[in-house]
Design a protein around this motif. Structure first.
Motif, PDB file in Angstrom:
ATOM      1  N   SER A   3      34.144  50.020  42.393  1.00 20.37           N
ATOM      2  CA  SER A   3      34.391  50.753  41.441  1.00 20.37           C
ATOM      3  C   SER A   3      35.857  51.480  41.400  1.00 20.37           C
ATOM      4  CB  SER A   3      33.343  51.720  40.860  1.00 20.37           C
ATOM      5  OG  SER A   3      33.265  52.478  41.640  1.00 20.37           O
ATOM      6  N   SER A   4      36.428  52.000  42.551  1.00 19.38           N
ATOM      7  CA  SER A   4      37.529  52.554  42.560  1.00 19.38           C
ATOM      8  C   SER A   4      38.519  51.730  42.856  1.00 19.38           C
ATOM      9  CB  SER A   4      37.418  53.532  43.693  1.00 19.38           C
ATOM     10  OG  SER A   4      36.955  53.023  44.937  1.00 19.38           O
ATOM     11  N   TYR A   5      38.576  50.492  42.913  1.00 17.72           N
ATOM     12  CA  TYR A   5      39.704  49.292  43.126  1.00 17.72           C
ATOM     13  C   TYR A   5      40.496  49.436  42.059  1.00 17.72           C
ATOM     14  CZ  TYR A   5      37.409  47.238  47.441  1.00 17.72           C
ATOM     15  OH  TYR A   5      36.944  46.930  48.562  1.00 17.72           O
ATOM     16  N   SER A   6      41.826  49.043  42.415  1.00 20.12           N
ATOM     17  CA  SER A   6      42.719  48.945  41.540  1.00 20.12           C
ATOM     18  C   SER A   6      42.519  47.439  40.517  1.00 20.12           C
ATOM     19  CB  SER A   6      44.283  48.942  41.794  1.00 20.12           C
ATOM     20  OG  SER A   6      44.304  47.689  42.707  1.00 20.12           O
ATOM     21  N   ASP A   7      42.953  47.080  39.442  1.00 21.75           N
ATOM     22  CA  ASP A   7      42.872  45.936  38.779  1.00 21.75           C
ATOM     23  C   ASP A   7      43.251  44.492  39.546  1.00 21.75           C
ATOM     24  OD1 ASP A   7      41.816  47.353  36.506  1.00 21.75           O
ATOM     25  OD2 ASP A   7      43.707  47.285  35.344  1.00 21.75           O
ATOM     26  N   GLN A   8      44.457  44.745  40.320  1.00 24.74           N
ATOM     27  CA  GLN A   8      44.676  43.777  41.210  1.00 24.74           C
ATOM     28  C   GLN A   8      43.770  43.599  42.396  1.00 24.74           C
ATOM     29  OE1 GLN A   8      46.440  46.126  39.997  1.00 24.74           O
ATOM     30  NE2 GLN A   8      47.749  44.914  38.546  1.00 24.74           N
ATOM     31  N   VAL A  61      39.114  38.799  33.769  1.00 24.87           N
ATOM     32  CA  VAL A  61      39.900  37.773  34.303  1.00 24.87           C
ATOM     33  C   VAL A  61      40.947  37.049  33.715  1.00 24.87           C
ATOM     34  CG1 VAL A  61      39.544  35.543  35.613  1.00 24.87           C
ATOM     35  CG2 VAL A  61      38.048  37.352  36.038  1.00 24.87           C
ATOM     36  N   ARG A  62      40.548  36.647  32.292  1.00 27.37           N
ATOM     37  CA  ARG A  62      41.449  36.012  31.509  1.00 27.37           C
ATOM     38  C   ARG A  62      42.837  36.909  31.151  1.00 27.37           C
ATOM     39  NH1 ARG A  62      39.397  35.658  26.704  1.00 27.37           N
ATOM     40  NH2 ARG A  62      37.265  36.196  26.969  1.00 27.37           N
ATOM     41  N   ASN A  63      42.563  38.329  30.992  1.00 31.91           N
ATOM     42  CA  ASN A  63      43.523  39.036  30.578  1.00 31.91           C
ATOM     43  C   ASN A  63      44.486  39.178  31.986  1.00 31.91           C
ATOM     44  OD1 ASN A  63      42.628  39.428  28.006  1.00 31.91           O
ATOM     45  ND2 ASN A  63      41.441  41.291  28.607  1.00 31.91           N
ATOM     46  N   MET A  64      44.130  39.364  33.259  1.00 35.67           N
ATOM     47  CA  MET A  64      44.779  39.423  34.160  1.00 35.67           C
ATOM     48  C   MET A  64      45.519  38.459  34.709  1.00 35.67           C
ATOM     49  SD  MET A  64      44.640  42.815  35.222  1.00 35.67           S
ATOM     50  CE  MET A  64      45.336  42.667  37.048  1.00 35.67           C
ATOM     51  N   LYS A  80      40.593  44.047  42.129  1.00 37.86           N
ATOM     52  CA  LYS A  80      39.234  43.609  41.505  1.00 37.86           C
ATOM     53  C   LYS A  80      39.451  42.080  41.267  1.00 37.86           C
ATOM     54  CE  LYS A  80      37.290  47.660  39.391  1.00 37.86           C
ATOM     55  NZ  LYS A  80      36.880  47.956  37.982  1.00 37.86           N
ATOM     56  N   LEU A  81      40.704  41.789  40.767  1.00 39.59           N
ATOM     57  CA  LEU A  81      40.855  40.381  40.567  1.00 39.59           C
ATOM     58  C   LEU A  81      41.045  39.588  41.802  1.00 39.59           C
ATOM     59  CD1 LEU A  81      41.719  37.912  38.546  1.00 39.59           C
ATOM     60  CD2 LEU A  81      44.154  38.715  38.726  1.00 39.59           C
ATOM     61  N   LYS A  82      41.659  40.018  42.790  1.00 40.83           N
ATOM     62  CA  LYS A  82      41.683  39.435  44.197  1.00 40.83           C
ATOM     63  C   LYS A  82      40.301  39.252  44.706  1.00 40.83           C
ATOM     64  CE  LYS A  82      44.338  39.321  48.478  1.00 40.83           C
ATOM     65  NZ  LYS A  82      45.522  40.061  49.291  1.00 40.83           N
ATOM     66  N   PHE A  83      39.598  40.166  44.482  1.00 41.72           N
ATOM     67  CA  PHE A  83      38.173  40.164  45.018  1.00 41.72           C
ATOM     68  C   PHE A  83      37.381  39.058  44.445  1.00 41.72           C
ATOM     69  CE2 PHE A  83      33.723  41.326  46.020  1.00 41.72           C
ATOM     70  CZ  PHE A  83      33.765  41.431  47.021  1.00 41.72           C
ATOM     71  N   ILE A  84      37.319  39.050  42.974  1.00 39.32           N
ATOM     72  CA  ILE A  84      36.628  38.293  42.333  1.00 39.32           C
ATOM     73  C   ILE A  84      36.864  36.760  42.439  1.00 39.32           C
ATOM     74  CG2 ILE A  84      36.265  37.132  39.838  1.00 39.32           C
ATOM     75  CD1 ILE A  84      36.604  40.129  38.848  1.00 39.32           C
ATOM     76  N   GLU A  85      38.318  36.276  42.795  1.00 36.99           N
ATOM     77  CA  GLU A  85      38.754  35.160  43.238  1.00 36.99           C
ATOM     78  C   GLU A  85      38.650  34.712  44.570  1.00 36.99           C
ATOM     79  OE1 GLU A  85      42.851  35.571  42.256  1.00 36.99           O
ATOM     80  OE2 GLU A  85      42.623  34.887  40.251  1.00 36.99           O
ATOM     81  N   SER A  94      28.489  43.426  31.137  1.00 36.14           N
ATOM     82  CA  SER A  94      29.250  43.109  32.238  1.00 36.14           C
ATOM     83  C   SER A  94      29.628  41.888  32.473  1.00 36.14           C
ATOM     84  CB  SER A  94      28.375  43.427  33.576  1.00 36.14           C
ATOM     85  OG  SER A  94      27.867  44.944  33.608  1.00 36.14           O
ATOM     86  N   VAL A  95      29.104  40.891  32.146  1.00 40.03           N
ATOM     87  CA  VAL A  95      29.345  39.436  32.048  1.00 40.03           C
ATOM     88  C   VAL A  95      30.640  39.414  31.220  1.00 40.03           C
ATOM     89  CG1 VAL A  95      28.770  36.921  31.759  1.00 40.03           C
ATOM     90  CG2 VAL A  95      27.349  38.279  33.042  1.00 40.03           C
ATOM     91  N   LEU A  96      30.306  39.734  30.053  1.00 42.70           N
ATOM     92  CA  LEU A  96      31.551  39.602  29.236  1.00 42.70           C
ATOM     93  C   LEU A  96      32.854  40.471  29.558  1.00 42.70           C
ATOM     94  CD1 LEU A  96      29.763  40.080  25.668  1.00 42.70           C
ATOM     95  CD2 LEU A  96      30.726  37.959  26.574  1.00 42.70           C
ATOM     96  N   ALA A  97      32.563  41.519  30.192  1.00 44.60           N
ATOM     97  CA  ALA A  97      33.887  42.325  30.588  1.00 44.60           C
ATOM     98  C   ALA A  97      34.606  41.572  31.942  1.00 44.60           C
ATOM     99  CB  ALA A  97      33.253  43.749  31.170  1.00 44.60           C
TER     100      ALA A  97
END
Length: 765
Positions: A26-31, A141-144, A33-38, A133-136
């Protein structure tokens, strides 16, 4: 080893194993988080999952197929547990009840015996945090992957998706409510609140299931997953939805009336099935298309009684509720009851004392009805009416008698179009005409049927006996069908048939005072013409009666003459034909004309001077028509938009119609026809005059129609509904052809009844 503890070394696992970071992500930056999701680690199809320690069945372990079935699922090799990736990443931001969720979010799920049911329940839609959470994560992902979007816009997009879905659910519910209201279908069943017994649910819930069967997936998902206290189908929500639809209808009507400016009031009261007095209110106005409309606006419960003062308060309150001003009221139309038309304390007099331009017009249909009702009090006519009523009731009260009459009609009159007698209503004289027409048409088979019943012949079911009461009643009716009855029904039917066109025309909404007076003059002329040629007309009717009487074996006769007569006409006459001409036809005609003259005496209103602006009257009354118009404009000075330009406007108006007359063109002879040919912006004063004149009502037939709807809506099975629900259903039924904007309905519902289900975006308010 305790479940949730590491089952392998950290260096043997991927750095994107969710088990390493689920507490700090939860403390990760947006970048990050995106890298972890991918790059989140997922085992391959042939990965050897370890058996869970401490499980009673040694073969229990994670199944790779679960990852394929639930795309949001993530497996940790380090902890040998399952997590919900969206909830771990965005649960704190999106979940209202995130503190209540433990497994798959704060700790890994490692109990594989119930894993499948836990996964299904987590994704069923009842877990609000997971849904958000799924919508978020999807929006994130689409915004980033495109360009950065402000966080408030991300939240707004997320809320907007929820709002759109909720509004679609409400639209499905409102469509069902409107369908039931327009078609007068009862919504509730004996026990709508018992989900275990579908047979006790009402039409509303049954129609919702029908919508689901027809493919309404949004509604299906809502009813299958919504909490039991948030399904929006309870009786309380039904009442709120019905009230909302009624409010939208009334708001639309009030806006049209305000645009028109001038209006008139029509009202009538009646008791419903629960013995409550309801006042029906109808507004008459000219809309933007130059069409006269009479619109029902609601029922008002007479809680303070039916006195003139109480009804006056209800009427003024109804006008205020519509957002209208009584200063723009130009007419009133009620029946002749003393509480409505009383000269001192009637509602019409009390209203006019405060608003002098709201002139009162006694409903012309009621006046005509009273004329005929009083005329039919002549002894011969009253006795005939009683016999006709008893004949219709004799057959209506027994299916066996009715079927025997139908068989006899088919035998004696194969070309007959009717097979049922019509009861003569005591108040609705049009029913009297229909009842007498039917008796004259079917008298032969009626008498033949009565004879069969009286002698117990040709009973139903091939020879079954008639009971003694039927035989006695049939014989009594045969004795009542005498020549005085036959000649009376023939003569009265003929005279009352002359009044049928007038009552039908008076019920038309486009009828104005001028045309109504012309129709009444035409009826009087027809009756006076019959009076002038009485001998010839009576002889023809007498011959018709003799022919009809001989068909049923009745010979012409007349009552005996006595010296002193009190209860019947008994003027001496040498022959039966002369007797009925003197004692029936002459008296009935004289009485009818006297009633018409008394009840339709010329009213003296300044507004009638305005009729001179109609082209046909203008050309016939030249040059005095301008004086009448000026007098009208002086009385309605505040309504005339351009008083200074009136003389020039009248001059041009007169010149235009004189030229059209010289060219042999059609000249309008009514207010409606004149409105069709006038250019509003060019003749603003004359248009206003015509608008005021056509707004004044001549009949309260629209109120009678709404009261008929009241009796259909509030039956003995639905006699406890509250007033708001009754009004909403009545408005939907009365305005069933009106197109309704569902978006506007949902907006109003959201404002009037804020609830858990979000239907509006607070960022747009």
């Amino acid at each position: 080893m305790v479940r949730g503890d590491p089952v392998c070394r950290k260096e043997d696992c991927s750095q994107y194993d969710i088990g390493f970071v689920f507490k700090e992500i939860s403390s990760y930056s947006d970048q990050d988080k995106l890298k972890f999701i991918e790059n989140v680690w997922k085992p391959g199809e042939h990965f050897n999952f370890p058996v869970s320690v401490g499980c009673s069945n040694s073969k229990r372990h994670f199944v790779w197929g679960w990852l394929k079935r639930f795309p949001w699922l993530a497996y940790s090799k380090f902890l040998d547990g399952a997590f919900c990736l969206p909830c771990v990443l965005f649960g704190v931001q999106c979940g209202r009840n995130s503190n209540k969720l433990d497994k798959l979010y704060k700790t890994p799920l490692t109990l594989w015996t119930s894993a499948m049911s836990r996964f299904t329940k987590h994704a069923s839609g009842k877990c609000e945090m997971h849904t958000f959470s799924v919508l978020a994560m999807d929006n994130f992902v689409r915004n980033m992957t495109r360009e950065s979007v402000p966080i408030d816009q991300q939240i707004n997009n997320l809320l907007q998706q929820q709002i759109t879905r909720n509004r679609e659910i409400l639209k499905s519910l409102f469509k069902t409510i409107i369908f039931c209201g327009r078609n007068n279908i009862a919504l509730r069943g004996p026990r709508d609140d018992d989900p275990q017994n579908a047979s006790l649910s009402g039409n509303f819930q049954a129609l919702l299931e029908f919508r689901i069967d027809s493919g309404d997936q949004t509604l299906q998902h809502h009813l299958r997953t919504a909490p039991r206290n948030a399904t929006y189908i309870s009786k309380t929500i039904q009442n709120e939805m019905i009230t909302t639809v009624g409010a939208v209808i009334v708001n639309n009507l009030s806006q049209e009336i305000r645009d028109s400016k001038y209006f008139s009031i029509m009202s009538d009261e009646a008791a419903d099935i629960s013995n409550k007095e309801n006042l029906s209110v109808v507004i008459r106005f000219l809309d933007s298309t130059k069409t006269v409309r009479e619109e029902f606006v609601g029922f008002y419960l007479c809680e303070d009684g039916t006195t003139g003062a109480a009804i006056k308060d209800l009427i003024i309150g109804a006008v205020v509720d519509l957002g209208l001003s009584m200063d723009d009221c130009r007419g009133q139309c009620y029946d002749g009851a003393v509480n409505m038309s009383g000269r001192l304390n009637g509602a019409s007099s009390l209203i006019r004392a405060e608003h002098d331009k709201a002139i009162y017009v006694h409903c012309m249909n009621h006046r005509l009805n009273l004329c005929i009702a009083d005329t039919c009090q002549l002894p011969l006519v009253r006795n005939m009416m009683d016999v006709v009523r008893k004949l219709s009731e004799f057959f209506d009260n027994s299916p066996k008698r009715q079927q025997h009459l139908i068989n006899k009609i088919r035998l004696l009159m194969p070309a007959a179009n009717h097979f049922v007698l019509v009861n003569v209503c005591r108040t609705r004289w049009i029913e009297r005409i229909d009842g007498m027409d039917r008796i004259v048409e079917l008298l032969h088979p009626v008498v033949a049927t009565l004879e069969d019943i009286s002698v117990n012949r040709n009973g139903p079911n091939d020879g079954s006996n008639w009971n003694q009461n039927s035989r006695n009643d049939a014989q009594a009716l045969i004795n009542a069908i005498t020549f005085p009855f036959i000649i009376t029904v023939v003569i009265v039917k003929h005279i009352l048939d002359l009044t049928r066109p007038l009552t039908l025309r008076l019920q038309k909404k486009a009828m104005d005072l001028l045309k109504a007076k012309e129709e009444i003059v035409l009826l009087k002329a027809a009756l006076r013409g019959m009076q002038t040629d009485l001998n010839t007309r009576h002889h023809a009717l007498y011959e018709e009666a003799v022919t009809l009487a001989r068909r049923v074996s009745v010979e012409p006769s007349m009552p005996r003459i006595i010296r002193r007569h009190v209860y019947r006409n008994n003027a001496p006459a040498p022959t039966p034909e002369d007797y009925y001409r003197i004692n029936l036809t002459t008296d009935f005609l004289n009485h009818a004309l006297m009633q018409l003259d008394n009840r339709f005496e010329d009213d003296v209103f300044v507004c009638y001077k305005g009729f001179s602006v109609i082209p046909s009257i203008l050309l016939a009354t030249d040059p005095i028509w301008k004086d009448n118009v000026r007098e009208f404009c002086d009385h309605y000075r505040q309504d005339i938009p351009n008083q200074a330009g009136l003389p020039a406007e009248l001059l041009l108006w007169e010149r235009m119609w004189k030229e059209k007359r010289d060219r042999m063109e059609d000249i309008p002879d009514s207010i409606g026809a004149t409105l069709e040919q006038i250019y509003k912006d060019a003749y603003v004063n004359i248009y206003t005059m015509l608008q005021i004149l056509i707004t004044i009502p001549i009949s309260s037939a629209s109120c009678e129609r709404s009261i008929s709807a009241l009796r259909n809506l509030k039956t003995y099975l639905r006699n406890t509904m509250v007033q708001d629900r009754l009004n909403g259903l009545a408005l939907m039924h009365a305005h069933r052809e009106t197109e309704l904007d569902l978006e506007k309905i949902v907006d109003l519902f959201a404002n009037l009844h804020p609830r858990r289900m979000r239907m509006e975006n607070i960022l747009n308010e």
